[in-house]
Scaffold this motif. Structure first.
Motif, short mmCIF file in Angstrom:
data_model
loop_
_atom_site.label_atom_id
_atom_site.label_comp_id
_atom_site.label_asym_id
_atom_site.label_seq_id
_atom_site.Cartn_x
_atom_site.Cartn_y
_atom_site.Cartn_z
N THR A 16 0.84 -1.20 0.00
CA THR A 16 0.00 0.00 0.00
C THR A 16 0.87 1.26 0.00
O THR A 16 0.62 2.20 -0.75
N LYS A 17 1.90 1.27 0.84
CA LYS A 17 2.81 2.41 0.92
C LYS A 17 3.55 2.61 -0.40
O LYS A 17 3.69 3.74 -0.88
N ALA A 18 4.01 1.53 -1.00
CA ALA A 18 4.71 1.61 -2.29
C ALA A 18 3.79 2.17 -3.37
O ALA A 18 4.20 3.02 -4.17
N LEU A 54 14.20 3.91 1.05
CA LEU A 54 14.61 3.36 -0.25
C LEU A 54 13.53 3.59 -1.31
O LEU A 54 13.83 3.92 -2.45
N LEU A 55 12.29 3.42 -0.91
CA LEU A 55 11.18 3.59 -1.83
C LEU A 55 11.04 5.04 -2.30
O LEU A 55 10.85 5.30 -3.49
N HIS A 56 11.11 5.99 -1.37
CA HIS A 56 11.05 7.41 -1.77
C HIS A 56 12.18 7.73 -2.74
O HIS A 56 11.95 8.39 -3.76
N ASN A 68 10.25 5.54 -15.99
CA ASN A 68 9.40 5.90 -14.86
C ASN A 68 8.80 4.69 -14.14
O ASN A 68 7.59 4.61 -13.95
N SER A 69 9.66 3.75 -13.74
CA SER A 69 9.14 2.54 -13.11
C SER A 69 9.94 2.14 -11.88
O SER A 69 11.13 2.44 -11.77
N VAL A 70 9.25 1.46 -10.96
CA VAL A 70 9.83 0.93 -9.74
C VAL A 70 9.39 -0.52 -9.64
O VAL A 70 8.23 -0.85 -9.89
N ALA A 71 10.31 -1.40 -9.28
CA ALA A 71 9.99 -2.82 -9.08
C ALA A 71 10.58 -3.28 -7.74
O ALA A 71 11.73 -2.96 -7.43
N ILE A 72 9.79 -4.00 -6.99
CA ILE A 72 10.21 -4.54 -5.70
C ILE A 72 10.03 -6.05 -5.76
O ILE A 72 8.95 -6.54 -6.09
N ASP A 73 11.10 -6.77 -5.46
CA ASP A 73 11.05 -8.23 -5.41
C ASP A 73 11.66 -8.69 -4.11
O ASP A 73 12.73 -8.20 -3.71
N ILE A 74 11.01 -9.66 -3.45
CA ILE A 74 11.51 -10.20 -2.20
C ILE A 74 11.63 -11.70 -2.34
O ILE A 74 10.65 -12.38 -2.65
N PHE A 75 12.84 -12.21 -2.14
CA PHE A 75 13.15 -13.62 -2.37
C PHE A 75 13.52 -14.33 -1.06
O PHE A 75 14.19 -13.76 -0.21
N PRO A 76 13.14 -15.61 -0.95
CA PRO A 76 13.53 -16.40 0.23
C PRO A 76 15.02 -16.74 0.19
O PRO A 76 15.67 -16.60 -0.86
N PRO A 77 15.56 -17.20 1.32
CA PRO A 77 16.99 -17.55 1.37
C PRO A 77 17.38 -18.53 0.27
O PRO A 77 16.65 -19.46 -0.05
N GLY A 78 18.56 -18.26 -0.31
CA GLY A 78 19.13 -19.14 -1.31
C GLY A 78 18.64 -18.94 -2.72
O GLY A 78 19.22 -19.46 -3.67
N GLU A 79 17.58 -18.18 -2.91
CA GLU A 79 17.04 -18.01 -4.26
C GLU A 79 17.75 -16.92 -5.07
O GLU A 79 18.02 -17.09 -6.25
N ALA A 80 18.05 -15.80 -4.45
CA ALA A 80 18.71 -14.70 -5.16
C ALA A 80 20.18 -14.60 -4.81
O ALA A 80 20.97 -14.08 -5.59
N SER A 81 20.55 -15.05 -3.62
CA SER A 81 21.94 -15.03 -3.20
C SER A 81 22.17 -16.19 -2.23
O SER A 81 21.23 -16.67 -1.62
N PRO A 82 23.41 -16.63 -2.12
CA PRO A 82 23.69 -17.72 -1.18
C PRO A 82 23.57 -17.21 0.26
O PRO A 82 23.68 -16.03 0.52
N GLY A 83 23.33 -18.12 1.16
CA GLY A 83 23.27 -17.73 2.57
C GLY A 83 21.86 -17.77 3.11
O GLY A 83 20.91 -18.13 2.43
#
Length: 155
Positions: A16-18, A54-56, A68-83
């Motif tokens: 909603t905020k985004a 970060l969003l502002h 003129n675009s913004v994209a937000i992605d949230i990934f679980p552990p191990g999917e986008a980076s190791p650890g």
């Protein structure tokens, strides 16, 4: 104080905020949080402040650029980076940024947006992230700036 925090409980507010911030800047928004995100070790108020800063920054930069675009992605552990971190990527279309501009972005009172900005948003986000043992990075390539926040999974 860090506690085990469920991102699932925060995502509705964040979306909603985004939407509100991006609409205010005339930027399109893509918001995707993958399912089954584990709890993270964080302070909810500090994390929301980081997200908002970060969003502002992203929405204002997108408004100044082609795309003129913004994209937000949230990934679980191990999917986008190791650890064992949940990875939040916030990308926006942007004007060209040099390596020097990227480094200076975290310095207090440095801004590339003119005198109407105080240059504290990324500095604040970086300090709060450090307090919670999170990693915050910034990168620019091919007319896109990406902020990456590695959120430690709760143990």
């Amino acid at each position: 104080d860090l506690s085990s925090l469920s991102l699932a409980e925060m995502l509705g507010y964040w979306n909603t905020k985004a939407t509100e911030i991006c609409e205010g800047e005339g930027a399109s928004l893509h918001f995707q949080a993958h399912e089954n995100l584990p709890p993270i070790a964080a302070d909810g108020r500090k994390l929301t402040e980081i997200f908002t800063q970060l969003l502002h920054n992203a929405a204002e930069a997108a408004a100044e650029s082609t795309g003129n675009s913004v994209a937000i992605d949230i990934f679980p552990p191990g999917e986008a980076s190791p650890g064992n971190t949940v990875d939040l990527f916030l990308r926006n279309s942007s004007i060209e940024m040099s390596e020097d501009d990227l480094r200076k972005s975290f310095e207090p009172f440095h801004t590339t947006r003119g005198s109407e900005h105080f240059g504290l948003g990324l500095t604040t986000a970086a300090v709060l992230a450090g307090q919670m043992k999170m990693t915050l990075g910034l990168r620019h390539a091919e007319a896109t700036t990406t902020a990456w926040l590695a959120l430690p999974a709760a143990e």
